[in-house]
Design a protein around this motif. Structure first.
Motif, PDB file in Angstrom:
ATOM      1  N   GLU A  21       0.831  -1.215   0.000  1.00 39.66           N
ATOM      2  CA  GLU A  21       0.000   0.000   0.000  1.00 39.66           C
ATOM      3  C   GLU A  21       0.859   1.257   0.000  1.00 39.66           C
ATOM      4  OE1 GLU A  21      -2.900  -0.393   3.147  1.00 39.66           O
ATOM      5  OE2 GLU A  21      -4.055  -1.893   2.013  1.00 39.66           O
ATOM      6  N   SER A  22       1.967   1.212   0.730  1.00 41.79           N
ATOM      7  CA  SER A  22       2.859   2.381   0.747  1.00 41.79           C
ATOM      8  C   SER A  22       3.466   2.609  -0.633  1.00 41.79           C
ATOM      9  CB  SER A  22       3.979   2.196   1.765  1.00 41.79           C
ATOM     10  OG  SER A  22       3.429   2.036   3.042  1.00 41.79           O
ATOM     11  N   ILE A  23       3.867   1.537  -1.295  1.00 41.25           N
ATOM     12  CA  ILE A  23       4.451   1.696  -2.628  1.00 41.25           C
ATOM     13  C   ILE A  23       3.396   2.250  -3.590  1.00 41.25           C
ATOM     14  CG2 ILE A  23       5.407   0.458  -4.612  1.00 41.25           C
ATOM     15  CD1 ILE A  23       6.865  -1.381  -2.643  1.00 41.25           C
ATOM     16  N   LEU A  24       2.167   1.761  -3.473  1.00 38.41           N
ATOM     17  CA  LEU A  24       1.108   2.273  -4.350  1.00 38.41           C
ATOM     18  C   LEU A  24       0.845   3.760  -4.096  1.00 38.41           C
ATOM     19  CD1 LEU A  24      -1.343  -0.774  -4.490  1.00 38.41           C
ATOM     20  CD2 LEU A  24      -0.060   0.231  -6.412  1.00 38.41           C
ATOM     21  N   GLU A  25       0.891   4.160  -2.832  1.00 38.80           N
ATOM     22  CA  GLU A  25       0.736   5.595  -2.539  1.00 38.80           C
ATOM     23  C   GLU A  25       1.891   6.397  -3.122  1.00 38.80           C
ATOM     24  OE1 GLU A  25       0.148   5.987   1.736  1.00 38.80           O
ATOM     25  OE2 GLU A  25      -1.471   4.504   1.622  1.00 38.80           O
ATOM     26  N   LEU A  26       3.094   5.841  -3.003  1.00 38.94           N
ATOM     27  CA  LEU A  26       4.263   6.529  -3.565  1.00 38.94           C
ATOM     28  C   LEU A  26       4.118   6.681  -5.076  1.00 38.94           C
ATOM     29  CD1 LEU A  26       7.132   4.759  -1.579  1.00 38.94           C
ATOM     30  CD2 LEU A  26       6.612   7.222  -1.522  1.00 38.94           C
ATOM     31  N   ILE A  27       3.613   5.626  -5.718  1.00 34.15           N
ATOM     32  CA  ILE A  27       3.454   5.661  -7.175  1.00 34.15           C
ATOM     33  C   ILE A  27       2.482   6.764  -7.580  1.00 34.15           C
ATOM     34  CG2 ILE A  27       2.475   4.378  -9.135  1.00 34.15           C
ATOM     35  CD1 ILE A  27       3.744   1.819  -7.895  1.00 34.15           C
ATOM     36  N   LYS A  28       1.437   6.947  -6.764  1.00 32.22           N
ATOM     37  CA  LYS A  28       0.465   8.011  -7.061  1.00 32.22           C
ATOM     38  C   LYS A  28       1.119   9.386  -7.060  1.00 32.22           C
ATOM     39  CE  LYS A  28      -4.004   6.145  -5.896  1.00 32.22           C
ATOM     40  NZ  LYS A  28      -4.608   5.668  -4.650  1.00 32.22           N
ATOM     41  N   GLU A  29       2.077   9.556  -6.121  1.00 30.03           N
ATOM     42  CA  GLU A  29       2.754  10.852  -6.011  1.00 30.03           C
ATOM     43  C   GLU A  29       3.875  10.978  -7.022  1.00 30.03           C
ATOM     44  OE1 GLU A  29       4.246  10.708  -2.000  1.00 30.03           O
ATOM     45  OE2 GLU A  29       2.210  10.323  -1.234  1.00 30.03           O
ATOM     46  N   ASN A  30       4.482   9.856  -7.363  1.00 26.64           N
ATOM     47  CA  ASN A  30       5.676   9.908  -8.207  1.00 26.64           C
ATOM     48  C   ASN A  30       5.685   8.709  -9.159  1.00 26.64           C
ATOM     49  OD1 ASN A  30       8.206   9.977  -9.339  1.00 26.64           O
ATOM     50  ND2 ASN A  30       9.338   9.748  -7.409  1.00 26.64           N
ATOM     51  N   ASP A  31       5.461   8.990 -10.419  1.00 28.45           N
ATOM     52  CA  ASP A  31       5.356   7.925 -11.412  1.00 28.45           C
ATOM     53  C   ASP A  31       6.694   7.215 -11.651  1.00 28.45           C
ATOM     54  OD1 ASP A  31       3.688   6.427 -13.108  1.00 28.45           O
ATOM     55  OD2 ASP A  31       4.565   7.440 -14.845  1.00 28.45           O
ATOM     56  N   LYS A  48      -0.314  -7.259  -6.580  1.00 30.80           N
ATOM     57  CA  LYS A  48      -1.340  -6.210  -6.484  1.00 30.80           C
ATOM     58  C   LYS A  48      -0.834  -4.900  -7.101  1.00 30.80           C
ATOM     59  CE  LYS A  48      -3.655  -8.230  -2.549  1.00 30.80           C
ATOM     60  NZ  LYS A  48      -4.087  -8.160  -1.155  1.00 30.80           N
ATOM     61  N   ILE A  49       0.471  -4.686  -7.003  1.00 29.92           N
ATOM     62  CA  ILE A  49       1.039  -3.497  -7.648  1.00 29.92           C
ATOM     63  C   ILE A  49       0.929  -3.681  -9.162  1.00 29.92           C
ATOM     64  CG2 ILE A  49       3.104  -2.059  -7.924  1.00 29.92           C
ATOM     65  CD1 ILE A  49       4.049  -3.085  -5.174  1.00 29.92           C
ATOM     66  N   ASN A  50       1.193  -4.896  -9.615  1.00 35.38           N
ATOM     67  CA  ASN A  50       1.086  -5.197 -11.048  1.00 35.38           C
ATOM     68  C   ASN A  50      -0.328  -4.915 -11.557  1.00 35.38           C
ATOM     69  OD1 ASN A  50       1.718  -6.122 -13.589  1.00 35.38           O
ATOM     70  ND2 ASN A  50       1.554  -8.295 -13.057  1.00 35.38           N
ATOM     71  N   LYS A  51      -1.304  -5.265 -10.734  1.00 37.59           N
ATOM     72  CA  LYS A  51      -2.711  -5.060 -11.113  1.00 37.59           C
ATOM     73  C   LYS A  51      -3.070  -3.582 -11.135  1.00 37.59           C
ATOM     74  CE  LYS A  51      -6.277  -8.399 -10.837  1.00 37.59           C
ATOM     75  NZ  LYS A  51      -6.548  -9.518  -9.938  1.00 37.59           N
ATOM     76  N   ALA A  52      -2.684  -2.890 -10.061  1.00 42.97           N
ATOM     77  CA  ALA A  52      -3.112  -1.503  -9.896  1.00 42.97           C
ATOM     78  C   ALA A  52      -2.285  -0.541 -10.743  1.00 42.97           C
ATOM     79  CB  ALA A  52      -3.020  -1.108  -8.421  1.00 42.97           C
ATOM     80  N   ALA A  53      -1.015  -0.870 -10.956  1.00 42.01           N
ATOM     81  CA  ALA A  53      -0.119   0.056 -11.668  1.00 42.01           C
ATOM     82  C   ALA A  53       0.867  -0.736 -12.524  1.00 42.01           C
ATOM     83  CB  ALA A  53       0.615   0.941 -10.664  1.00 42.01           C
TER      84      ALA A  53
END
Ligand code: TPP
Ligand code: MG
Lengths: 321, 286
Positions: A21-31, A48-53
């Motif tokens: 979840e932290s990595i996904l939040e980071l991805i939202k802020e920084n591609d 789940k990261i693969n799925k979401a991003a």
């Protein structure tokens, strides 16, 4: 600033969920944040990261050495890589890649090594890492963290993303007992003085901090005054806090899910000796032994990493005073 | 009438599969897919082709088996138990604290295990070392190396293969369990293997493709390769992850199967019944 939870017997999110979840939040802020996984996405939930991003996920297959090298390379062109595999494969299997492609070259690699020490359970001795901290500690400039609960693990992941260099987080995949209140923040390189004490100082890290706090409860009820430090950053080490607190204590023990050789206990011992502090000192950890299969609870007992053992050792030491 | 040897191996395979499933069921979870896909292979090796003596596991004339995809340990243990290396009921201790049967094979713990594996890739080099040493010592034992198709992602496998081909280690057969899946899904999607047989040929191996559930074909191929000299040798074994039990073949996530759902438990129980019938089938009905 950290605050302690009101109930130390509840468990938080699974730590892998915390990381993901932290990595996904980071991805939202920084591609530019990317997650790399070596065919353990089902185990780490990196799938789940693969799925979401999907754009921010790189499946490496079973190629740990290649993964660390690719992470170093992608950081050269401005990306912020997070890699995952089990702790032994994230460290001893790829040590030279971490050294040359990573630290020596001042490239950035954030590493999540999961299920360190007894957390390995039935994956057994081949998958056990009682030496990961010792291995990485000898490499200059690496940051080493042992995550104590889901709040801290989430914070560590976010913090890693702000810094350049090689950063290693060792933490269980599963849920562990709460220590900190949600929203707590920490500082890399600063130990958390959870309690101050006059007689005994326990310095621990990772999920064993919960057991150290249990031991403190037992000892305090028997009249001991016990301090506890969560030394969640094992490198760089908070020498100032150790010197300040160890100077006041009669007994200092370290308590770690790792070999007594080269990990937290060694690091603390070096500070104590070099600063001519003179408490009774003992490292409690794995006594230069290999791992084996069994449930995490069985292994914890087997390698003497329980609050019961900690209490017993401290009482024995205090008899010697 | 089918060959009685093959009929015997068929029964053996049912028994080995039964024991694997039983072990994993008792543990509540385990590496089912990759254990099932090598059952027929292990039955041919131990039941027909390898020189070995369960009463004398350290016999100097024995052939060596290296299970580089160590997570399939339960398949090896069930096979060794069937051959009489140790009492059957010992299998029940799989993964329990203090056991001699850890999830991944350990040469210091389990009778009949010569090489410790678990960290993928490393069995390949150790097998190469064993084969090289046997040659140096002018001994004629053979080495059978079992590698996963996902495991081939590891660069170390290809280092070992170069070595094996360069030194023409014709006392070793590399057997690739091409079950098309690894942990995170199909090998195609995780890390495209392209044409494994062509790659092995390009690396200098005399390579055969063999159906992994065809006991007779595996038996013929292994026996033939034993006589092929002066070259590195490889079998690409065309298998199915979860092989032998329809339910588990079709289960998408069948790398490590958890028996925490009613569905999986029911399927396991049904499979055990079915396997038991095969085990007890009379020879004349075969
Ligand atoms: C060095 C290393 N990395 C990761 C793992 C975790 N792991 C165990 S099995 C597996 C997938 C193996 O796939 P494959 O070789 O195809 O085996 P099979 O399909 O036969 O089960 C992974 C990633 C490991 N055991 N060793
Ligand atoms: Mg496979």
């Amino acid at each position: 600033m950290f605050e302690l939870t009101e109930n130390r017997n509840t468990k938080g999110r699974e730590l892998r969920t915390s990381v993901v979840e932290s990595i996904l939040e980071l991805i939202k802020e920084n591609d530019k944040v990317v997650a790399l996984e070596a065919d353990l996405g089902g185990a780490s939930y990196f799938n789940k990261i693969n799925k979401a991003a999907p754009h921010n996920f790189i499946q490496m297959g079973i190629q740990e050495a290649n993964m660390v090298g690719v992470a170093a390379g992608i950081s050269i062109v401005g990306y912020v890589p997070f890699v995952h595999t089990f702790a032994p494969f994230a460290t001893r299997r790829v040590l030279d890649q971490i050294f040359m492609s990573g630290s020596y070259s001042k490239n950035t690699i954030n590493i999540y090594g999961s299920d360190p020490g007894y957390c390995v359970g039935t994956n057994g001795g081949t998958h056990t890492s009682f030496e990961d901290v010792a291995l990485l500690r000898a490499i200059p400039e690496i940051v080493i963290c042992d995550g104590a609960d889901d709040t801290q693990v989430a914070w560590i992941v976010k913090e890693f993303a702000k810094m350049e260099g090689v950063h290693y987080l060792r933490a269980n995949r599963k849920a562990v007992r709460d220590i900190y209140k949600a929203g707590s923040s920490f500082q890399i390189g600063k130990g958390n003085l959870i309690f101050e004490g006059k007689d005994v100082l326990i310095i621990s890290a990772g999920e064993l901090v919960s057991d150290a706090l249990d031991a403190r409860d037992i000892l305090e009820a028997q009249g001991y005054s016990v301090g506890v430090i969560d030394m969640f950053t094992i490198k760089p080490l908070d020498e100032k806090l150790i010197i300040e607190q160890a100077a006041k204590a009669k007994i200092v023990v370290t308590f770690e899910n790792h070999s007594v050789i080269g990990g937290l206990g060694s690091a603390v011992g070096e500070v104590i000796v070099e600063n001519r502090l003179n408490p009774i000192f003992k490292r409690i950890g794995v006594e230069d032994k290999f791992g084996q299969v069994g449930s995490p609870d069985f292994l914890k007992e087997k390698y003497g990493l329980t609050s019961k053992r900690l209490v017993k050792e401290i009482k024995t030491l205090s008899g010697k005073m | 009438m089918r060959d009685t040897k093959i009929a015997g191996l068929e029964k053996m395979a049912a028994g080995v599969r039964y024991d694997i499933l039983n072990m994993l069921l008792k543990c509540g979870a385990g590496h089912l897919g990759g254990s099932f896909s090598i059952v027929e292979l292990l039955c041919v090796l131990y039941g027909s082709q390898m020189n070995h003596d369960p009463a004398n596991p350290d016999w100097s004339g024995r052939d060596y088996l290296v299970l580089s995809k160590g997570h399939a340990g339960p398949a090896l243990y069930a096979t060794l138990a069937h051959q009489g290396y140790f009492a059957h009921d010992q299998l029940d201790t799989l993964n329990c604290g203090g056991t001699d049967f850890p999830s991944h094979p350990d040469r210091l713990k389990t009778i009949g295990v010569d090489v410790t594996t678990g960290s993928l890739g490393q069995g390949t080099s150790q097998a190469a070392g064993v084969a090289y040493g046997l040659k140096l010592a002018k001994r004629d034992n053979h080495v059978y190396l079992i590698v996963g198709d996902g495991e081939l992602n590891e660069g170390q496998c290809w280092e070992a293969f170069q070595f094996i081909a360069h030194y023409r280690l014709d006392n070793l057969v590399v057997i690739i369990d091409d079950n098309k899946k690894q942990l995170d899904g199909y090998t195609q999607d995780v890390m495209n293997p392209f044409d494994i047989a062509k790659k092995m040929e390009a690396f200098g191996f005399y390579t055969m493709k063999v159906k992994g559930d065809d006991l007779e074909a595996i038996d013929l191929a292994v026996s033939y390769l034993r006589r092929v000299g002066s070259t590195a040798k490889c079998i690409v074994l065309d298998t199915v992850k979860g092989q032998g039990i329809g339910y588990f073949e079709e289960l998408m996530d069948n790398h490590s199967v958890k028996f925490d759902s009613q569905e999986n438990q029911k399927a396991a129980k049904a499979a055990l019944d079915e396997l038991e019938k095969l085990m007890n089938r009379e020879a004349e009905n075969v």
